[in-house]
Each structure stands twice: as C-alpha cells, then as structure tokens.
Design a protein around this motif. Structure first.
Motif, short mmCIF file in Angstrom:
data_model
loop_
_atom_site.label_atom_id
_atom_site.label_comp_id
_atom_site.label_asym_id
_atom_site.label_seq_id
_atom_site.Cartn_x
_atom_site.Cartn_y
_atom_site.Cartn_z
N TYR A 38 0.84 -1.19 0.00
CA TYR A 38 0.00 0.00 0.00
C TYR A 38 0.88 1.25 0.00
O TYR A 38 1.86 1.35 0.75
N GLY A 40 0.29 5.57 -0.03
CA GLY A 40 -0.69 6.64 0.06
C GLY A 40 -0.04 8.01 -0.05
O GLY A 40 1.15 8.14 -0.37
N THR A 82 -0.80 3.21 6.93
CA THR A 82 -0.57 3.87 5.64
C THR A 82 -1.78 4.71 5.27
O THR A 82 -2.91 4.21 5.28
N ASP A 84 -4.48 6.87 2.84
CA ASP A 84 -5.07 6.53 1.55
C ASP A 84 -4.46 7.41 0.45
O ASP A 84 -3.57 8.23 0.69
N SER A 85 -4.96 7.25 -0.76
CA SER A 85 -4.38 7.93 -1.91
C SER A 85 -4.93 9.33 -2.14
O SER A 85 -4.49 10.03 -3.07
N LYS A 86 -5.88 9.78 -1.32
CA LYS A 86 -6.50 11.09 -1.54
C LYS A 86 -5.57 12.25 -1.18
O LYS A 86 -5.71 13.35 -1.71
N GLN A 440 -6.10 -2.30 6.60
CA GLN A 440 -6.94 -2.17 5.42
C GLN A 440 -6.98 -3.45 4.60
O GLN A 440 -7.90 -3.67 3.82
N GLY A 474 -10.74 4.18 7.38
CA GLY A 474 -10.45 3.16 6.38
C GLY A 474 -9.73 1.95 6.92
O GLY A 474 -9.36 1.05 6.16
N LYS A 475 -9.52 1.89 8.23
CA LYS A 475 -8.82 0.76 8.85
C LYS A 475 -9.74 0.05 9.84
O LYS A 475 -10.60 0.68 10.46
#
Length: 486
Positions: A38, A40, A82, A84-86, A440, A474-475
């Motif tokens: 992952y 991010g 980790t 997220d990608s936002k 996640q 998100g986890k």
C-alpha cells in the motif's frame, strides 16, 4: 507546492521545525507500508514530542475534520499505518516520543512513550535484571504504541500472553483531543467499560496511544533451546501436550516448522545449517527457561524430557543447543522463514488462528484443500503451536517469478485463494487475524465473515468515540455495506 492552510500552519507551530515536514523525499519512506502493498499520500508528516502536543494536534484535526493516520515504526503487516491515496490526511508519527519514563524492577513495571522501540526497551530492562516478555522479528523497528494498537503477539505468547495481557495501563489522546490518563496499574477497577482494552488492538481508530505501563518479568538466568524432528503436525501437538503437562511454567516457546520452510531458509539465508543429521518432515523449536533461583537447570530438564519423548516415540531425533550462539542459530532459522520465502517467489501470507487443539488438523486438511483447488500452489504452514497461531502461506505455482507476473498472481489470488483460506478458518471457529491486526488488507473480509453482533458493536463504538471519523479512517472497522456472515 500548494499554499499551506492555516490549521496546518498551527500544527507546524505546535511541533516546531524538527517535527514537521511536507518535503516529498522526507515523507516518502513513511507513505508505503513495510510489505510494499500500500502506498498513500499525506498533506504533511507531523511528529509531536509530548502527549500535550498530540492533544493540541488532535484538537485542530477535530475542529477542521482532518483525518489523522498514526504511525510508529511502520513495520505493520496489514497496511494499518498507511494513509489513503487522496492526500487529505496528516501522517502523525510517534517516533519522537521515545522516552522510557520509569522502570520499577520491584513492581515489575515499566512506563514508556509510544515511540519507544521494542529492542531499546529490552536493552534498558536488562540493566534492571528485568525483561519485557514479547519479542518478534521486527523488534528493531516496532514501537510500543504500534504493538499496543495491534495487540501484537510473537513467540512468547504461550507463557505470557499477547500485548493485551502485558499492558497494565495506558495513556491516550481521544478523538476530541481529551487526554485519557489510565497509566495507573490498577489490579482492580470496576468503573464500567475498560477503555484501555478498547484501545489495545484498536489500530488507532479510537484514539492515539501516547504511553503505556507494561508488565515485566525477571530476566532469564539461563535457557535451553532444542530442535526436534517429528512426523506430522499431529505428532508435534502430542509432543506439545507432553511438554506442557510437565513444564508449563518454564516452556516459553514451541514453534512448528515444515521441512519446506527449513529448506527455503537453508537455500537463501547465509550462515544457517541443518539442525539434525537426518532431515525430518516436520520440525519443532522448543525453548525452556529458568528465571528463578533454585529452579532446575533447563538443559538438564530438556535433555531428560527429550530422552523420554524419544523413548515414547514422540520424536525421531533432537538436537540441544550447547551454547547461546547455537540457540540463536536455531531461532534465526525460525525468524528467517518469511525472508527466505520472499526470495523463493511470491506467496500469499495469512496470519490466522484456530483453537490450539485443532491447529494440527487444520494445517494438514486446509493445506490439502487449497493445493487441490488451486493446482501448482504449495502451502507452507508454520507458527506458534502453543497458542494456535498459524502463518499459512500459499506459494505461487513454479515459474511465476517475473515481477509483473508475480504482482498479477498476487492480485488475482488474493480474491480467490484468500477468501477460501478464511472460510476454512471460520469453519474451524478461528480468527482471520491472529497477531497482525486487520488494517486495510483484511477489512472487507472481516465484514464478510463477521456476525451482525460483532459488526454492530465495532461500528457503534467507532461512531460513539469518533463521530467525525478522523482517527485512522479506512482501517479495521468494516464499511456498513460489507456483507456479514449469518
């Protein structure tokens, strides 16, 4: 670089220049998880040096509804630290909070900040003739806060329990910035729900652990480590029952290792060697310790027990470490299995647990079912037989070594093989996460396989304590749309 919002400037002022960065090269190592699965983005990396600073940062985040992703040594296995990608969250590093506040050998307690590295705690306690009875391969980077937040296990759970059993008190910052002061090591406390135990294993979704009061035990006087060959997982379990019935108070390690894992270590890890003259189908690593004066010499004890085990036909052969160097060499084999398997090729790794009495049959039967359903795969199952924790690895078919093919196989197989493994675990009344957490990587599976009561409780607690969902979103907690088991 975009203009910094006022609230982020406020965070920077709180921690000072040593505790704040937005530089891509400085943040990059902390934006990808240890296993490289992952990656991010984050607005900034903020590193407080005190609980008060953590509180002030959380208050700002709460006011402006900014997500915080707490991180210790970044050595987790499920992507729990980790972002997220936002790129709209703040990575909150606890590594500057690295002070051991107090060691009380007489009370067998140690109070330390969340960012204290496990190995450093071990070394500090050694000077006080004490030890913290939890260790793992990543002890040189894993932090106390991360170990608490994931309820870490390791190789000594058999005698001492998981992190949950070793935490006597906690200090944490809750989602509104309130400081929870629960460091006092109370043996009796009937004031209702135990917030400490909610935070242990909470993966930073309910609050940020800033310090812990940990239980310690006397330093070892000496130990004896042995390697034994057995014919099957069932034979290993019979040997465990035999040893545990005789020496439950000194049996500290009992690891089961298949020949395939041993062979992989011998191929790829320099300095390792076959422990037995005649290779066995299955191997057991045994550690018996002495931490009280007047107790039996562990070497004498091990030699006597293994001689009796051979006479009873429980083991085929055994080697007893003659010194500490050889004992470490035996443990190096066990600790190097994952590294050796990575060198062998891609494998799906599952950290699962089943009732101790069912572990041997699970290893045998689940392995056969997976290999039959997915031709070409090979199952390597090893782990802590004394606590039912199986590291169930499914290796890719031969020939899948090129990186692109390996990534494609891992991605596809995680959608087919892993759900079947988890279904077999649940059918055996087990858990899809024994000691690594949910993070996640297992969140959807937790939602798919959990009953309504578990899901309702998880979501209700999360909503009650963190209504704005700013704590490590998100986890761990499955989305409401996840399909639960009946």
């Amino acid at each position: 670089m975009s203009e910094i919002p006022d609230w982020l400037n406020n965070m920077a002022e709180i921690v000072g220049p040593k505790g704040f960065t937005r530089a891509a090269d400085e943040m990059q190592p902390w934006l990808t998880d240890w296993r490289g699965r992952y990656t991010g983005k984050a607005l900034a990396l903020v590193s407080p040096k005190s609980t008060a600073e953590v509180s002030d940062i959380v208050k700002i985040a709460n006011k402006h509804m900014v997500s915080l992703v707490p991180q210790g040594g970044n050595s987790g296995m499920v992507g729990g630290a980790t972002p997220d990608s936002k790129g709209q969250s703040v990575l909150l590093s606890m590594r500057r909070m690295n002070q051991i506040r107090n060691i009380s050998a007489g009370d067998q307690l140690a109070v330390c900040d969340a960012g204290v590295i496990l190995q450093n705690l071990h070394e500090a306690l050694d000077e006080h003739s004490q030890r913290f009875p939890l260790t793992l391969g990543g002890k040189g980077s894993a932090t106390i806060g991360g170990l608490v937040s994931t309820n870490a296990g390791g190789t000594q759970v058999l005698r001492h329990g998981t992190m949950r059993a070793l935490v006597a008190g906690l200090e944490a910052v809750l989602p509104d910035g309130t400081i929870y002061d629960g460091l006092a090591p109370l043996k009796k406390d009937n004031r209702g729900y135990d917030l400490k135990q909610l935070l242990v294993g909470g993966e930073g979704t309910l609050g940020i652990v800033t310090a812990a009061t940990l239980k310690t035990v006397p330093a070892l006087i000496d130990r004896c480590v042995a390697w034994a060959g057995v014919s099957s997982p069932q034979a290993a379990y019979t040997l465990f029952q035999f040893l545990n019935a005789r020496e439950s108070q000194s049996l500290e390690g009992f690891e089961i290792i298949p020949k395939s894992c041993l062979d992989a270590v011998l191929r790829h890890i320099p300095g390792t060697r076959q422990p037995l003259e005649q290779a066995a189908s299955w191997n057991v690593l045994i550690e018996i310790i002495r931490d009280k004066s007047g107790a039996t010499d562990p070497r004498e004890l091990v030699e006597s027990l293994l001689t009796e085990a051979i006479d009873k036909g429980l083991i085929s052969d055994a080697a007893v470490a003659s010194n500490e160097g050889q004992a470490e060499a035996f443990w190096k084999i066990r600790d190097s299995i994952s590294e050796a398997e990575r060198a062998d090729g891609p494998a799906l790794q599952h950290d699962i647990s089943v009732p101790v009495a069912q572990m041997a049959d699970f290893i045998t039967e689940a392995g056969e079912k997976i290999e039959a359903r997915f031709p070409g795969t090979a199952v390597a199952a090893f782990g802590h037989m004394g606590d039912g924790n199986v590291h169930f690895h499914v290796k890719a078919p031969p020939g899948i070594t090129e990186p692109t093919k390996a990534v494609a196989w891992m991605s596809q197989s995680s959608q087919t093989i892993s759900p079947m493994v988890h279904d077999l675990v649940i059918a055996s009344n087990g858990s899809i996460s024994a000691e690594h957490g949910i993070g996640q990587s297992k969140r959807e599976e937790l939602g798919r396989l959990s009953g309504d009561a578990r899901l309702l409780t998880l979501r209700a607690i999360k909503t009650a304590l963190d209504p704005k969902n700013i704590m490590n979103p998100g986890k761990l907690v499955p989305l409401a749309s996840s399909t639960s088991a009946s």
